[in-house]
Design a protein around this motif. Structure first.
Motif, PDB file in Angstrom:
ATOM      1  N   THR A   1     -13.617  34.922  36.769  1.00  0.00           N
ATOM      2  CA  THR A   1     -12.393  34.158  36.982  1.00  0.00           C
ATOM      3  C   THR A   1     -11.715  34.599  38.268  1.00  0.00           C
ATOM      4  O   THR A   1     -11.335  33.768  39.103  1.00  0.00           O
TER       5      THR A   1
ATOM      6  N   THR B   1      -9.730  26.745  38.848  1.00  0.00           N
ATOM      7  CA  THR B   1     -10.562  27.420  37.859  1.00  0.00           C
ATOM      8  C   THR B   1     -10.149  27.088  36.437  1.00  0.00           C
ATOM      9  O   THR B   1      -8.977  27.149  36.092  1.00  0.00           O
TER      10      THR B   1
ATOM     11  N   CYS C   1     -10.970  28.522  32.748  1.00  0.00           N
ATOM     12  CA  CYS C   1     -11.538  29.714  32.107  1.00  0.00           C
ATOM     13  C   CYS C   1     -11.667  29.467  30.611  1.00  0.00           C
ATOM     14  O   CYS C   1     -10.684  29.171  29.934  1.00  0.00           O
TER      15      CYS C   1
ATOM     16  N   THR D   1      -4.161  37.889  35.893  1.00  0.00           N
ATOM     17  CA  THR D   1      -4.924  36.711  36.308  1.00  0.00           C
ATOM     18  C   THR D   1      -3.999  35.586  36.745  1.00  0.00           C
ATOM     19  O   THR D   1      -4.234  34.924  37.765  1.00  0.00           O
TER      20      THR D   1
END
Length: 71
Positions: free
Chosen positions: A11, A21, A23, A37
């Motif tokens: 990630t 992205t 995830c 993150t």
């Protein structure tokens, strides 16, 4: 766009490459990892979306069984 397995390293790599992205679950192993993150995605200004493909009934306990709208 990158779709990654539940792997924080993948990630983060996708985000650093500038890829939007998605995830798969689990998004993170703990709240601190999730916060890191999200902060990375915000810092590089790239969209990040955790994805969970679980039917609603899988998260409902037997005592909370939904009632049909028709009766």
């Amino acid at each position: 766009m990158a779709v990654v397995a539940p792997n924080p390293e993948l990630t983060e790599r996708a985000l650093r490459l500038g890829l939007a992205t998605v995830c798969d679950e689990p998004f993170a192993l703990d709240a601190a990892a999730a916060a890191r993150t999200v902060a990375l995605a915000q810092g590089v200004r790239v969209p990040l979306s955790p994805y969970q493909d679980r039917p609603p009934e899988a998260t409902v306990s037997p005592s909370e069984t939904p009632v049909s709208p028709t009766g």
